[in-house]
Scaffold this active site. Structure first.
Site, PDB file in Angstrom:
ATOM      1  CD  GLU A  89      -2.930  -1.041   2.366  1.00  0.00           C
ATOM      2  OE1 GLU A  89      -4.143  -1.169   2.113  1.00  0.00           O
ATOM      3  OE2 GLU A  89      -2.495  -0.913   3.521  1.00  0.00           O
ATOM      4  CB  CYS A 336       1.322   6.406  11.963  1.00  0.00           C
ATOM      5  SG  CYS A 336       2.374   7.665  11.287  1.00  0.00           S
TER       6      CYS A 336
END
Length: 346
Positions: A89, A336
């Site tokens: 990704e 994150c």
């Protein structure tokens, strides 16, 4: 074994065809200035060259296959299929002032098993090649987006992938990606040989160190790498990096409620970063809200706002520079520690 990048292969094909040197620049300009993604559409080239390029490299310049794109406020996340049936990704962040930043993956999965990170639950499938890493950016570029800044904060530990240094050469090569060194950030959990090499070969590239606990014993539980490269050894290496480069080092710290967000943790972090010498002012702490996913432990939670503010005020009172990062994309698992590389739509 070192893989040859498509840009090196193009140069080799041109050499084999005894073409003049300017041909490579024509191809680079077609890709990077005119955003042409198929070799056959590069009509400035003679047909025989286009045929050779297609024969050796395929019809498309891009080697990755975009599978799913998820979009949220200011965030695009793209799932790519790579060779071997795996997925990676990449995330595009669009800031309100028009700046576009990219968070890209360096490995498929990650072998370091940090307990709060979704990517770590997959384990390491393999290192990405320099083409697979840079193609994540090329995808956005070919689709008309400007590449303002890039961070290696996607899937994987960048400095554990030996291909990362070839990647950085490609990204900073003025003929192709032409990114300024200071627009690139490499994030690491503390791989000492990699930090050392970065200091020597790419001193102007930004470096972020993932700390997540200033207490050795706890850090080893959260991040097993601490047993191999202990905190104090990493900080000594970062001191050397700052001393050699004169550049800031960013300290990334994910706040986990009741785990690492106490006053004592803030005091311990300040103690760790103070009295390190004349360059200590070049350490800058980035506090990151924790982002849960379906595969990370249910015992971890985001710190509440009051606790975050208390943590910040303790650091500031000790003279530590600190920023609380704004989070984008948590609703599409694009923030994150959330990248997981799975194709299921949720």
């Amino acid at each position: 074994m070192k893989s040859t990048s498509k840009y090196e292969m193009i140069q080799q094909i041109l050499t084999d065809l005894k073409q003049p040197a300017y041909r490579f620049q024509q191809i680079a300009d077609a890709i990077f200035k005119q955003r042409i993604g198929e070799y056959d559409r590069m009509t400035i080239l003679p047909k025989e060259i286009r045929k050779e390029l297609i024969k050796h490299l395929g019809e498309q310049v891009l080697g990755l296959t975009p599978v799913i794109q998820k979009t949220s406020v200011q965030v695009n996340k793209v799932l790519f299929a790579i060779q071997g049936g795996e997925h990676i990704e990449a995330v595009q962040l669009c800031y309100e002032r028009g700046w576009k930043s990219y968070c890209i993956s360096s490995q498929c999965g990650c072998g370091y098993g940090c307990s709060f990170c979704a990517t770590g639950t997959i384990g390491l499938k393999r290192n990405l090649t320099a083409d697979e890493i840079t193609d994540q950016l090329l995808y956005f570029h070919l689709n008309g987006h400007v590449l303002d800044s890039v961070s290696f904060m996607g899937m994987g530990e960048a400095l554990a992938n030996p291909n990362i240094f070839d990647t950085l050469k490609m990204l900073t090569d003025p003929r192709i990606f032409a990114l300024g060194h200071r627009r690139i950030t490499v994030s690491t959990i503390g791989i000492l040989p990699g930090i050392e090499r970065l200091t020597t070969e790419f001193p102007q590239i930004n470096l972020t160190f993932s700390l997540h606990s200033p207490i050795d014993e706890q850090r080893s539980k959260l991040m097993p790498i601490n047993n191999r490269f202990p905190l104090h050894d990493v900080l000594n290496k970062l001191d050397q990096h700052i001393c050699a480069t004169g550049r800031k080092v960013y300290i990334a710290y994910i706040l986990l409620r009741g785990e690492n967000d106490s006053n004592e943790h803030a005091e311990a972090m300040a103690a760790l970063l103070k009295n390190r010498g004349p360059w200590e002012h070049l350490y800058h702490v980035n506090l990151i809200p924790y982002n849960a996913t379906a595969v990370t432990p249910e015992s971890f939670h985001q710190s509440d706002k009051e606790r975050v503010q208390r943590f910040v005020s303790i650091l500031k009172s000790k003279g530590i520079k600190v920023t609380v990062r704004t989070q984008f994309g948590t609703d599409i698992d694009a923030a994150c520690g959330q990248l997981y590389g799975r194709g299921e739509s949720t």
